[in-house]
Write an enzyme that holds these catalytic residues in place. Sequence first.
Site, PDB file in Angstrom:
ATOM      1  N   HIS A  57       0.854  -1.140   0.133  1.00 11.58           N
ATOM      2  CA  HIS A  57      -0.156  -0.016  -0.006  1.00 11.58           C
ATOM      3  C   HIS A  57       0.806   1.195   0.067  1.00 11.58           C
ATOM      4  O   HIS A  57       0.505   2.069  -0.947  1.00 11.58           O
ATOM      5  CB  HIS A  57      -1.011   0.079   1.194  1.00 11.58           C
ATOM      6  CG  HIS A  57      -1.441   1.515   1.460  1.00 11.58           C
ATOM      7  ND1 HIS A  57      -2.779   1.657   0.464  1.00 11.58           N
ATOM      8  CD2 HIS A  57      -1.503   2.174   2.530  1.00 11.58           C
ATOM      9  CE1 HIS A  57      -3.046   3.072   0.972  1.00 11.58           C
ATOM     10  NE2 HIS A  57      -2.527   3.191   2.077  1.00 11.58           N
ATOM     11  N   HIS A  82       3.893   7.214   5.370  1.00 11.72           N
ATOM     12  CA  HIS A  82       2.726   7.672   5.835  1.00 11.72           C
ATOM     13  C   HIS A  82       1.912   7.224   6.828  1.00 11.72           C
ATOM     14  O   HIS A  82       1.361   7.713   7.586  1.00 11.72           O
ATOM     15  CB  HIS A  82       1.745   8.237   4.645  1.00 11.72           C
ATOM     16  CG  HIS A  82       0.920   7.105   4.021  1.00 11.72           C
ATOM     17  ND1 HIS A  82       1.335   6.409   2.883  1.00 11.72           N
ATOM     18  CD2 HIS A  82      -0.365   6.845   4.212  1.00 11.72           C
ATOM     19  CE1 HIS A  82       0.641   5.415   2.913  1.00 11.72           C
ATOM     20  NE2 HIS A  82      -0.391   5.486   3.434  1.00 11.72           N
ATOM     21  N   GLU A  86       1.529   5.990  12.751  1.00 11.44           N
ATOM     22  CA  GLU A  86       0.099   5.695  13.075  1.00 11.44           C
ATOM     23  C   GLU A  86       0.211   4.217  13.399  1.00 11.44           C
ATOM     24  O   GLU A  86      -0.390   4.044  14.336  1.00 11.44           O
ATOM     25  CB  GLU A  86      -0.811   6.115  12.212  1.00 11.44           C
ATOM     26  CG  GLU A  86      -2.314   5.890  12.353  1.00 11.44           C
ATOM     27  CD  GLU A  86      -3.082   6.482  11.289  1.00 11.44           C
ATOM     28  OE1 GLU A  86      -4.392   5.807  11.216  1.00 11.44           O
ATOM     29  OE2 GLU A  86      -2.677   7.301  10.433  1.00 11.44           O
ATOM     30  N   ASP A  87       0.806   3.444  12.633  1.00 10.42           N
ATOM     31  CA  ASP A  87       0.551   1.715  12.587  1.00 10.42           C
ATOM     32  C   ASP A  87       1.562   1.192  13.185  1.00 10.42           C
ATOM     33  O   ASP A  87       1.637  -0.087  13.425  1.00 10.42           O
ATOM     34  CB  ASP A  87       0.029   1.444  11.298  1.00 10.42           C
ATOM     35  CG  ASP A  87      -1.256   1.980  10.869  1.00 10.42           C
ATOM     36  OD1 ASP A  87      -1.855   2.341  11.589  1.00 10.42           O
ATOM     37  OD2 ASP A  87      -1.397   2.011   9.585  1.00 10.42           O
ATOM     38  N   ASP A 147      -3.215   8.517  -1.421  1.00  8.89           N
ATOM     39  CA  ASP A 147      -3.777   7.328  -0.252  1.00  8.89           C
ATOM     40  C   ASP A 147      -5.105   7.027  -0.524  1.00  8.89           C
ATOM     41  O   ASP A 147      -5.237   5.741  -0.710  1.00  8.89           O
ATOM     42  CB  ASP A 147      -3.294   8.124   1.169  1.00  8.89           C
ATOM     43  CG  ASP A 147      -3.882   6.870   2.325  1.00  8.89           C
ATOM     44  OD1 ASP A 147      -3.791   5.870   2.052  1.00  8.89           O
ATOM     45  OD2 ASP A 147      -4.228   7.602   3.242  1.00  8.89           O
TER      46      ASP A 147
END
Length: 630
Positions: A57, A82, A86-87, A147
């Site tokens: 992705h 990106h 966050e992940d 995205d």
Amino acid sequence: MKTDYDKIIEERAQRVFNVMSPRTADADMERLKDAFELAREAHSPQVRKTGEPYILHPVAVATIAAEELNLDVNSVIAAFLHDVVEDTPHPIEELRSRFGDDVAFLVNVLTKREKKSYDMSKQVDNFRQILESMQKDIRPIMIKLADRLHNMRTLSSMRSDKQMKIAGETDYFYAPLANRLGLYHVKTELENLSFRFRCPHDFEEISGLIAQDREQQMERLSRFRLQLEGLLAESGITTRVEVNYRQPYSIWRKMKKYGDDFNHLKYRHFTDIVYKTPEGVDEKEMALHIYSILTDRFKEKPGGISNYIDSPKENGYQSFHVKLLADFGRWQEVHITSERMARNSRLGYLADNSHEMIGRWLAKFRDALNDISFHYCSLDSHSCGIDFMEKVTASFYNDDIMVFTPKGKSVILPQKSSCLDFAYEISDEVGNHAKYARVNGFLSSIKAPLRRGDVVQIFTDGTVSPTEDRLASVVTYKAKNAIKTYLDNKLPPRYVRCPHCHPLPGEEVIGYKTVGNPLVLHKRDCQVVIRLASQFGDDIKSVEFTPDATLYPVTVTVKAVDRYHLFLDLVDCISNKLNLNIDSYNSSTVDSIVTIEISFGIHSYTELQKILRHISGIRDVDEVRAKSIG
């Protein structure tokens, strides 16, 4: 057979490197490759809903950013990274130390803030975070669009409820924003993908109708295309001519707008003529030269020209549109576009990396956002929420029209704007006192809707002021806010008139007052106040109703013997002798007896009695009655 994902990941990442290499310094290429390696390591335990490694992705987002949006190296690095903060466990400070402040800024904007509670919802807070960042830099939203584009392209792997959530966000926020940025192809693809997942039945039906129509029309549209190519080639003009069908979403929207079924919808397709502009030749001159060649051969539809070269859309779109009658008897929409214009349609405001153009866009966006934030709510306000987003999308993202002042100054307004929206775009003062307009030289109501290209002149009157009903006639935030501000600051009325008896100043009146409500004035013989006095006697108040500058509407009914000049005598009596403006005049005649109703405004009961005496004195008038109205 087991899929070799390592090979796929390497090949797709290499594609990004190949695209970026010609426009990137060696040191930055190393940073770009380092970002990919960090993203691959950070996301290595993760997989997508499809079962593929998650790293595919970010690689896809970086590919769109590099290849389709032509973004700079730091933006492509941020595209790789990106989702890392966050992940995964990697903090923003690690990215800052390895890739610099600029990349850290971009990734930080793209990282959703986790909160125990959200002002309205996680989605709305995320929208507001992106909007706030766009006041300073356009690149975060470009990466976010990349995205979103990849998420929409791979949405089929999601559950239907997740599809609806993501498609709804796309239709509401991202597609209109892409349109405003001039990214026509991104906007079109996002809209169409959203439509596919929101309304799969309609999407499949219209897709099938397009495929069927394309097959049926193929031969004659191909012939028309070859005729255009041949005409221009004979004149030594290098062009690329293509027939393009509109996407299912665009077709569906037009069907809804015009109430047509597919077979009766006009211009389901259009023909693009993309020309190469010779050195030293003006683009507009070239477009007009092509237009001249085509109209020498094909009949042109009257009023079928849209000149977006001289009057570009707000998102920068330029082209010259004309409708030509093909040999098979159907009007064909033809777009005459230079290679530069076509490129700009794909890349929008970033097409030429013009800092001046991007700066102007950001300044306008910042002004619009700050205006809404200041007057409605602050970006971190708990009361903001969806209402704030509605104001933003209505005020800034809708399609626009360009209209003009009599001196030729262009004014950009949303579609369905009225003359009153135009007036407030000039200034609040002009809007607040706008009385009527002239559109293209013709007298027009201030509430009349405008169309692209209209020339608008506003006429004001100091006695005119905003009223509640004007809110329904404006669409821009600026106009709505100015009207609401005026009404909110207006002193509350000391009294209101009874809607049944409509008393006039100078009549014998009585008041009825309850806590928290204005005084209600009634005639003393009004059955409503008689009933109230019998039940709530302590709320009855003595009051004098004296005249001021306020005009109260009345309708006078006149019964007379019909004769020549009667109408002029009535008008002379009311307008010339009594200096009153007539609002309406209706008459009917039966067997030489005429009944006339005249409506106008008066200041007092005494003035009304004077008017009735004057009208009664006109020859052949037999009866005069008056009725005060609300």
